[in-house]
Scaffold this motif. Structure first.
Motif, mmCIF file in Angstrom:
data_model
loop_
_atom_site.group_PDB
_atom_site.id
_atom_site.type_symbol
_atom_site.label_atom_id
_atom_site.label_comp_id
_atom_site.label_asym_id
_atom_site.label_seq_id
_atom_site.Cartn_x
_atom_site.Cartn_y
_atom_site.Cartn_z
ATOM 1 N N ARG A 42 -5.101 -3.737 -6.129
ATOM 2 C CA ARG A 42 -5.804 -2.796 -5.243
ATOM 3 C C ARG A 42 -5.101 -1.443 -5.180
ATOM 4 O O ARG A 42 -5.741 -0.396 -5.141
ATOM 5 N N HIS A 43 -3.767 -1.464 -5.189
ATOM 6 C CA HIS A 43 -3.021 -0.215 -4.991
ATOM 7 C C HIS A 43 -2.437 0.353 -6.285
ATOM 8 O O HIS A 43 -1.626 1.281 -6.237
ATOM 9 N N GLN A 85 -3.235 -9.509 -5.831
ATOM 10 C CA GLN A 85 -4.415 -8.809 -5.315
ATOM 11 C C GLN A 85 -4.039 -7.433 -4.779
ATOM 12 O O GLN A 85 -4.728 -6.433 -5.018
ATOM 13 N N LEU A 86 -2.916 -7.384 -4.074
ATOM 14 C CA LEU A 86 -2.492 -6.104 -3.484
ATOM 15 C C LEU A 86 -1.994 -5.134 -4.553
ATOM 16 O O LEU A 86 -2.271 -3.935 -4.491
ATOM 17 N N ALA A 88 0.835 -1.215 0.000
ATOM 18 C CA ALA A 88 0.000 0.000 0.000
ATOM 19 C C ALA A 88 0.864 1.257 0.000
ATOM 20 O O ALA A 88 0.611 2.203 -0.736
#
Ligand code: 1VU
Ligand code: MG
Length: 348
Positions: free
Chosen positions: A144-145, A140-141, A111
């Protein structure tokens, strides 16, 4: 096993495409920094100009009550320095998959600094399932970011089960960057009887046969030869890189140099440096010897298309030695781009 056609597909909608080939980078040393230590962290902007990779370590060697401080320190360190400007890699070593810290490690780091993070080193990898888990979670991360460049994964080979599964680990994902020998955890996992971090042991030796009254010759052997050989074969067969890990006796630079050099000669690209005193050592060891580079350059020059047979200084050269020479010349070129002094000596 995934179908070959699906191997390079992103594992989450919006995640970046995996690399087809590893980015070619000079990685003579992976320099470990304890990010919870503010004094050491303050040295990172200068340190980054002198090493190939800075790794912020969140796992072993960080006390349990400082895991959060290490994680936050890493984020601060990553934000404060432009590592890419000096061509320096930014890596982290996350906590183990069965620890209470790993989720926050990955959630926070991707993030906060996902776009700056080149490689995540994963400790105590036992088999391809560990890589699959990290692979999916990272995708996935990243999605998302909005991370645009895939974050690579580097496994530490430091359990008996991991060594048994080394080939499957090496080809578990296109995210695989490479592997490092983890001699301390591996020794414990195997029940080896040593308290050292890397290196030999005075009692692991061979003795020559008795010959009358003559004193019998005896020599220390390399405890790590077998594992390094397996790791190098698994990595190179899959187009990823092998590394010697830590050498814990900072006071014995001669022994450290010999271990590093054996690993280099056997195919490793670099080693970990845990203390500033080991950086110069790794720079010396993981760059090819100038005389060897000179000779290799003559082979490449004598066989421009890499075929045929020629004699150089009484030694036969052919397609195979051309390939050996190419390994050395290519590495020397990579080193020369970063090191103007060696560039002059290599004269490529
Ligand atoms: O001269 P100053 O006082 O300003 O600085 C000290 C020290 O702060 C600094 N230094 C480092 N700087 C950058 N990177 C480092 N890794 C590093 N280590 C020390 O250098 C100056 C001289 O240091 P020293 O000789 O007085 O050593 P210290 O007692 O300060 O530090 C020793 C340890 C071992 C604590 C330190 O080097 C360290 O934390 N190294 C990394 C250890 C690590 O990451 N271990 C885990 C990987 S190995 C593994 O997992 C399997 C065993
Ligand atoms: Mg370990």
């Amino acid at each position: 096993m995934k179908l070959p056609r699906r191997f390079f597909q992103p594992l989450a909608a919006g995640a970046p495409e995996p690399f087809r080939d590893l980015p070619i980078k000079l990685e003579r040393m992976i320099h470990f920094v304890p990010p919870h230590n503010e004094k050491v962290r303050a040295r990172v902007p200068e340190l980054a100009k002198t090493v190939d990779v800075v790794l912020g370590n969140l796992e072993d060697a960080v006390p349990a009550d400082q895991k959060e401080a290490a994680r936050n320190g890493f984020v601060a360190m990553a934000k404060a320095t432009d590592f890419a400007a000096s061509g320096t890699g930014l890596w982290t070593r996350i906590n183990a998959l069965n620890s209470p810290w790993i989720l926050d490690d990955l959630f926070t780091l991707v993030a906060e600094v996902g776009d700056k993070l080149d490689v995540v080193m994963v400790p105590k990898v036992e088999g391809p399932w560990d890589i699959h888990y990290i692979d999916q979670l990272l995708a996935q991360l990243e999605a998302r970011h909005g991370v645009r460049k895939p974050i690579l994964v580097h496994a530490i080979l430091e359990t008996a089960e991991g060594v048994a599964n080394v080939d499957a680990i090496a080809c578990a994902s296109p995210r695989m960057h490479g592997m490092s020998l983890g001699p301390a955890d591996l020794a414990a996992s195997r029940g080896m009887k040593t308290t050292r971090v890397g290196g030999g042991h005075p009692d692991y030796r061979v003795l020559s046969d008795p010959k009358g009254e003559e004193a019998r010759a005896s020599a220390q052997q390399d405890l790590w030869h077998y594992t390094i050989a397996r790791m190098v074969d698994a990595c190179m067969a899959n187009g990823i890189k092998a590394f010697y890990g830590p050498f814990g006796d900072f006071s014995d630079s001669a022994a450290c140099e010999v271990q590093f050099r054996n690993a280099f000669l056997m195919g490793c690209a670099g080693a970990w440096t845990l203390h500033p005193s080991q950086v110069a050592l790794a720079k010396t060891v993981f760059a090819p010897d100038p005389a060897e580079v000179n000779f290799a350059a003559r082979i490449v020059e004598a066989m421009p298309d890499g075929t045929g047979a020629v004699m150089i200084d009484g030694k036969m050269q052919d397609d195979a030695t051309w390939k050996q020479a190419k390994v050395i010349v290519d590495l020397a070129r990579l080193v020369a781009e970063k090191d103007p002094d060696l560039a002059k000596v290599y004269n490529l």
